[in-house]
Scaffold this motif. Structure first.
Motif, PDB file in Angstrom:
ATOM      1  N   VAL A 199      17.649 -23.541  -4.042  1.00  0.00           N
ATOM      2  CA  VAL A 199      17.602 -25.004  -4.068  1.00  0.00           C
ATOM      3  C   VAL A 199      17.446 -25.498  -2.634  1.00  0.00           C
ATOM      4  O   VAL A 199      18.320 -25.262  -1.796  1.00  0.00           O
ATOM      5  CB  VAL A 199      18.875 -25.576  -4.715  1.00  0.00           C
ATOM      6  CG1 VAL A 199      18.873 -27.094  -4.655  1.00  0.00           C
ATOM      7  CG2 VAL A 199      18.993 -25.087  -6.159  1.00  0.00           C
ATOM      8  N   VAL A 200      16.341 -26.176  -2.350  1.00  0.00           N
ATOM      9  CA  VAL A 200      16.034 -26.589  -0.983  1.00  0.00           C
ATOM     10  C   VAL A 200      15.961 -28.109  -0.901  1.00  0.00           C
ATOM     11  O   VAL A 200      15.175 -28.755  -1.622  1.00  0.00           O
ATOM     12  CB  VAL A 200      14.702 -25.967  -0.514  1.00  0.00           C
ATOM     13  CG1 VAL A 200      14.342 -26.456   0.888  1.00  0.00           C
ATOM     14  CG2 VAL A 200      14.800 -24.446  -0.540  1.00  0.00           C
ATOM     15  N   ASN A 201      16.805 -28.683  -0.040  1.00  0.00           N
ATOM     16  CA  ASN A 201      16.853 -30.122   0.171  1.00  0.00           C
ATOM     17  C   ASN A 201      17.027 -30.885  -1.144  1.00  0.00           C
ATOM     18  O   ASN A 201      16.393 -31.916  -1.386  1.00  0.00           O
ATOM     19  CB  ASN A 201      15.615 -30.604   0.926  1.00  0.00           C
ATOM     20  CG  ASN A 201      15.579 -30.070   2.342  1.00  0.00           C
ATOM     21  OD1 ASN A 201      16.600 -29.967   3.005  1.00  0.00           O
ATOM     22  ND2 ASN A 201      14.394 -29.693   2.803  1.00  0.00           N
ATOM     23  N   ALA A 202      17.864 -30.351  -2.000  1.00  0.00           N
ATOM     24  CA  ALA A 202      18.249 -30.970  -3.257  1.00  0.00           C
ATOM     25  C   ALA A 202      19.708 -30.594  -3.482  1.00  0.00           C
ATOM     26  O   ALA A 202      20.339 -29.994  -2.613  1.00  0.00           O
ATOM     27  CB  ALA A 202      17.348 -30.507  -4.390  1.00  0.00           C
ATOM     28  N   GLN A 203      20.244 -30.900  -4.650  1.00  0.00           N
ATOM     29  CA  GLN A 203      21.686 -30.694  -4.839  1.00  0.00           C
ATOM     30  C   GLN A 203      21.977 -30.155  -6.224  1.00  0.00           C
ATOM     31  O   GLN A 203      21.442 -30.626  -7.223  1.00  0.00           O
ATOM     32  CB  GLN A 203      22.438 -32.015  -4.626  1.00  0.00           C
ATOM     33  CG  GLN A 203      23.945 -31.848  -4.554  1.00  0.00           C
ATOM     34  CD  GLN A 203      24.639 -33.108  -4.073  1.00  0.00           C
ATOM     35  OE1 GLN A 203      24.024 -34.023  -3.558  1.00  0.00           O
ATOM     36  NE2 GLN A 203      25.946 -33.164  -4.248  1.00  0.00           N
ATOM     37  N   ARG A 204      22.866 -29.145  -6.276  1.00  0.00           N
ATOM     38  CA  ARG A 204      23.385 -28.644  -7.550  1.00  0.00           C
ATOM     39  C   ARG A 204      24.439 -29.620  -8.059  1.00  0.00           C
ATOM     40  O   ARG A 204      25.377 -29.959  -7.345  1.00  0.00           O
ATOM     41  CB  ARG A 204      23.986 -27.253  -7.375  1.00  0.00           C
ATOM     42  CG  ARG A 204      22.969 -26.179  -6.993  1.00  0.00           C
ATOM     43  CD  ARG A 204      23.633 -24.816  -6.820  1.00  0.00           C
ATOM     44  NE  ARG A 204      22.664 -23.778  -6.539  1.00  0.00           N
ATOM     45  CZ  ARG A 204      22.296 -23.387  -5.321  1.00  0.00           C
ATOM     46  NH1 ARG A 204      22.849 -23.977  -4.260  1.00  0.00           N
ATOM     47  NH2 ARG A 204      21.408 -22.426  -5.158  1.00  0.00           N
ATOM     48  N   LEU A 205      24.285 -30.037  -9.317  1.00  0.00           N
ATOM     49  CA  LEU A 205      25.177 -31.014  -9.917  1.00  0.00           C
ATOM     50  C   LEU A 205      25.655 -30.507 -11.268  1.00  0.00           C
ATOM     51  O   LEU A 205      25.115 -29.525 -11.793  1.00  0.00           O
ATOM     52  CB  LEU A 205      24.447 -32.355 -10.085  1.00  0.00           C
ATOM     53  CG  LEU A 205      23.911 -32.982  -8.785  1.00  0.00           C
ATOM     54  CD1 LEU A 205      22.948 -34.119  -9.086  1.00  0.00           C
ATOM     55  CD2 LEU A 205      25.057 -33.471  -7.899  1.00  0.00           C
ATOM     56  N   THR A 206      26.662 -31.156 -11.824  1.00  0.00           N
ATOM     57  CA  THR A 206      27.207 -30.718 -13.105  1.00  0.00           C
ATOM     58  C   THR A 206      27.018 -31.804 -14.164  1.00  0.00           C
ATOM     59  O   THR A 206      26.998 -32.997 -13.849  1.00  0.00           O
ATOM     60  CB  THR A 206      28.703 -30.385 -12.992  1.00  0.00           C
ATOM     61  OG1 THR A 206      29.417 -31.539 -12.549  1.00  0.00           O
ATOM     62  CG2 THR A 206      28.924 -29.236 -12.008  1.00  0.00           C
ATOM     63  N   SER A 207      26.900 -31.365 -15.407  1.00  0.00           N
ATOM     64  CA  SER A 207      26.757 -32.278 -16.527  1.00  0.00           C
ATOM     65  C   SER A 207      27.138 -31.557 -17.802  1.00  0.00           C
ATOM     66  O   SER A 207      26.737 -30.395 -18.011  1.00  0.00           O
ATOM     67  CB  SER A 207      25.316 -32.794 -16.644  1.00  0.00           C
ATOM     68  OG  SER A 207      25.103 -33.465 -17.870  1.00  0.00           O
ATOM     69  N   GLY A 208      27.881 -32.219 -18.656  1.00  0.00           N
ATOM     70  CA  GLY A 208      28.268 -31.615 -19.920  1.00  0.00           C
ATOM     71  C   GLY A 208      27.108 -31.406 -20.859  1.00  0.00           C
ATOM     72  O   GLY A 208      27.200 -30.599 -21.794  1.00  0.00           O
ATOM     73  N   THR A 209      25.990 -32.108 -20.625  1.00  0.00           N
ATOM     74  CA  THR A 209      24.829 -31.949 -21.497  1.00  0.00           C
ATOM     75  C   THR A 209      23.797 -30.983 -20.950  1.00  0.00           C
ATOM     76  O   THR A 209      22.803 -30.699 -21.624  1.00  0.00           O
ATOM     77  CB  THR A 209      24.154 -33.314 -21.736  1.00  0.00           C
ATOM     78  OG1 THR A 209      23.749 -33.864 -20.476  1.00  0.00           O
ATOM     79  CG2 THR A 209      25.109 -34.269 -22.431  1.00  0.00           C
ATOM     80  N   ALA A 210      23.998 -30.471 -19.743  1.00  0.00           N
ATOM     81  CA  ALA A 210      23.073 -29.495 -19.166  1.00  0.00           C
ATOM     82  C   ALA A 210      23.395 -28.101 -19.677  1.00  0.00           C
ATOM     83  O   ALA A 210      24.558 -27.770 -19.923  1.00  0.00           O
ATOM     84  CB  ALA A 210      23.164 -29.523 -17.640  1.00  0.00           C
ATOM     85  N   SER A 211      22.382 -27.284 -19.835  1.00  0.00           N
ATOM     86  CA  SER A 211      22.640 -25.897 -20.221  1.00  0.00           C
ATOM     87  C   SER A 211      23.436 -25.227 -19.115  1.00  0.00           C
ATOM     88  O   SER A 211      23.181 -25.442 -17.927  1.00  0.00           O
ATOM     89  CB  SER A 211      21.324 -25.152 -20.464  1.00  0.00           C
ATOM     90  OG  SER A 211      20.559 -25.081 -19.283  1.00  0.00           O
TER      91      SER A 211
END
Length: 576
Positions: free
Chosen positions: A452-464
């Motif tokens: 992941v480059v110049n972006a961000q890992r995020l969390t979500s209950g609806t994401a796989s």
């Protein structure tokens, strides 16, 4: 025999008398007839997404062809630290300077790795021989301008301003390091306002030294974007202090009102630890638990050997331990480690695969996995072993110890390992439903597991898998372009259908650029989905891939990429 240049940390070498020392430490901790020790893994928990935190290396690459590029993708290299453009230092055993970060960029990018540039390696000697501030400023300008001119290079994610200043900085000639840091920080920023700055890279973590450094850096507007130091202590204290060091640093940030920085441990493990599979694994496990961004194996061996994972171009025992680590996908799992038995584990929920890597304890050992929801009443367990056979012994492949079907009771399975475990080697237990994984090869790749480059890992209950990648926003500058690189492995050379799961909370259709293996870009369109952070959208496209590893890039911006519109968040890709 180790070919150890004086250029690595001076303090780790005297503490060791040879391979016998680490063997003695481990043997003392792991008597041959110890009672059963059980590693407990919680498959229902999570430490976060698999990012292969500790798979990086200091000076891992000598050139674009050394080491053999085919040896790199299985390791899922996360982060490299490489010498500066125009490097003058000689690698261990090398007759010419090697590892120039810009010259090895293609090989690193194909392996999925980002790279920090170690600036003082522009000097020919180690410890570095300071000349003057005029000389250093000229060198800084030359290095930064060389990087700015490399407009097609997309894997440079840091300037490391100095290395081990606690003993390599010449205070008598250059003045105090904390002042020198500020001057160098400002010099780099005058030319490059974008690339993160990494430091202070002390040879050992010290509370008072780090506090003074951060206080001064904050007061002068020169706080590093990435905090770094080394963990090189010999013996068990080396890995046991990592969590405490990270906690202490976080407390310093909080006390000074500094927002949390990513942490890079850009050198880890002493010479006679780094290629003992179980000893290196202790470090890997601690880094995963401590929540650092990345950690790089120290540089004790010949240039171009992946920090000793290769000998004469072929794998050593430790290579296989790191490949097992590289095979991890999905999320990292909490592990309870007794005595000197330690390990790491992951769950790939898409394939229903638990991958556990462990070692360090002699005698009776076992692994228990709890929380095996959805695996059925019995599981298939394949147990493999790689030996503690030393730095100069090639190991063609790990040994398969057993393949067996075991019962699952109340969501738990216990895997007996050995009545006489190899405490210097390492073991892998792969646990799947009794019929095997849901797919014969990995077809779904989570964006949060990718580069992941110049972006961000995020969390979500609806994401796989509970995670996705957002804020893929940059465009127009190789230093700030945003993209996600998926390192995928396919069984055949052919055309594949790729399904992209995404979110587009904008009002209209957005686009990203798509390329594979350096091919020409084309555009992928993402119709609006109605909300951000809720990746319910799905689009398909086709692409040609070759048997084995491939890199698929989805980009908001990158050199030679077409213009894109709007924004999209990425959840996962699936190949069929």
């Amino acid at each position: 025999m180790h070919h150890v240049l004086a250029r690595r940390s001076r303090r780790a070498v005297p503490a060791l008398a040879g391979a016998a020392v680490i063997a003695a430490v481990l043997a003392t901790a792991a008597p041959a007839h110890a009672a059963t020790n059980t590693l407990v893994i919680d498959a229902s928990g999570s430490l976060g997404p698999v990012t292969h935190v500790a798979s990086g290396g200091l000076y891992a690459l000598a050139s674009n062809t050394t080491p053999d590029p085919s040896t790199l993708p299985p390791l899922h290299l996360n982060q490299l630290t490489q010498p500066a453009p125009g490097v003058q230092q000689l690698g261990n055993g090398a007759s010419t300077p090697t590892g120039d970060a810009l010259k090895v960029a293609d090989s690193a990018t194909r392996a999925g790795a980002q790279t920090t540039i170690r600036m003082p390696d522009i000097y020919p000697d180690f410890p570095y021989r300071w000349v003057s501030w005029d000389d250093w400023n000229s060198k800084v300008d030359t290095m930064v301008r060389a990087r700015l001119a490399a407009t097609s290079t997309t894997n440079i994610n840091g300037w490391e301003l100095w290395n081990e200043p606690d003993w390599t900085w010449d205070t008598a000639k250059a003045g105090a390091f904390n002042d020198g840091w500020v001057r160098t920080f400002q010099r780099v920023r005058a030319l490059d306002t974008v690339t993160p700055i990494v430091g202070p890279s002390y040879s050992v973590y010290d509370h008072d030294r780090m506090l003074a450094f951060m206080q001064n850096a904050k007061s002068k507007g020169a706080v590093p974007d990435v905090a770094s130091w080394h963990e090189l202590d010999a013996g068990e204290n080396g890995w046991k202090r990592i969590t405490a060091d990270v906690a202490d640093y976080r407390a310093i940030e909080k006390s000074l009102g500094i927002s949390p920085r990513p942490i890079s441990i850009n050198e880890y493990a002493a010479p006679d630890q780094v290629d003992v599979p179980s000893a290196a694994l202790h470090y890997v496990a601690q880094f995963e638990r401590a929540g650092v961004r990345d950690a790089e194996r120290a540089y004790w061996f010949e240039s171009g050997t992946l920090n000793g994972l290769l000998y004469q171009g072929k794998p050593t025992a430790s290579y296989w331990m790191y490949q097992w680590y590289g095979d991890m996908a999905g999320r990292m799992l909490p592990v309870q480690a007794p005595n000197y038995l330690d390990g790491i584990a992951s769950l790939d929920p898409n394939r229903k695969v638990v991958n556990a890597v462990f070692g360090g304890q002699a005698g009776d050992t076992a692994v228990r996995v709890d929380g095996l929801s959805g695996f059925g009443s019995s599981v298939q367990v394949t147990l493999r072993h790689t030996p503690g056979s030393g730095r100069e012994t090639n190991v063609a492949a790990p040994e398969t110890v057993s393949t067996q079907t075991l019962p699952v009771t109340n969501g738990s399975v216990t895997v007996p390992v050995s009545s006489n475990s190899d405490y210097q080697g390492a073991y892998q237990a792969v646990i799947t439903p009794a019929a095997g994984p849901t797919t014969t090869w990995q077809q779904t790749y989570e964006a949060e597991n990718a580069t992941v480059v110049n972006a961000q890992r995020l969390t979500s209950g609806t994401a796989s898998n509970g995670g996705y990648v957002g804020r893929i926003d940059g465009a127009g500058d190789a230093r700030s372009d945003s993209f996600v690189d998926f390192l995928v492995t396919v069984p055949q050379s052919r055309s594949y259908t790729m399904t992209i799961k995404y979110a587009n909370g904008g009002a209209g259709t957005s686009t990203q650029a798509l390329a594979s293996n350096g091919s020409a870009y084309r555009t992928v369109s993402y119709p609006a989905t109605g909300a951000w952070g809720n990746p319910t959208g799905s689009v398909q496209t086709t692409l040609q891939l070759t048997a084995g590893p491939n890199v698929i890039r989805l980009a908001k911006g990158a050199p030679n990429a077409p213009a894109t519109t709007g924004y999209a968040e990425l959840d996962a890709i699936t190949l069929q």
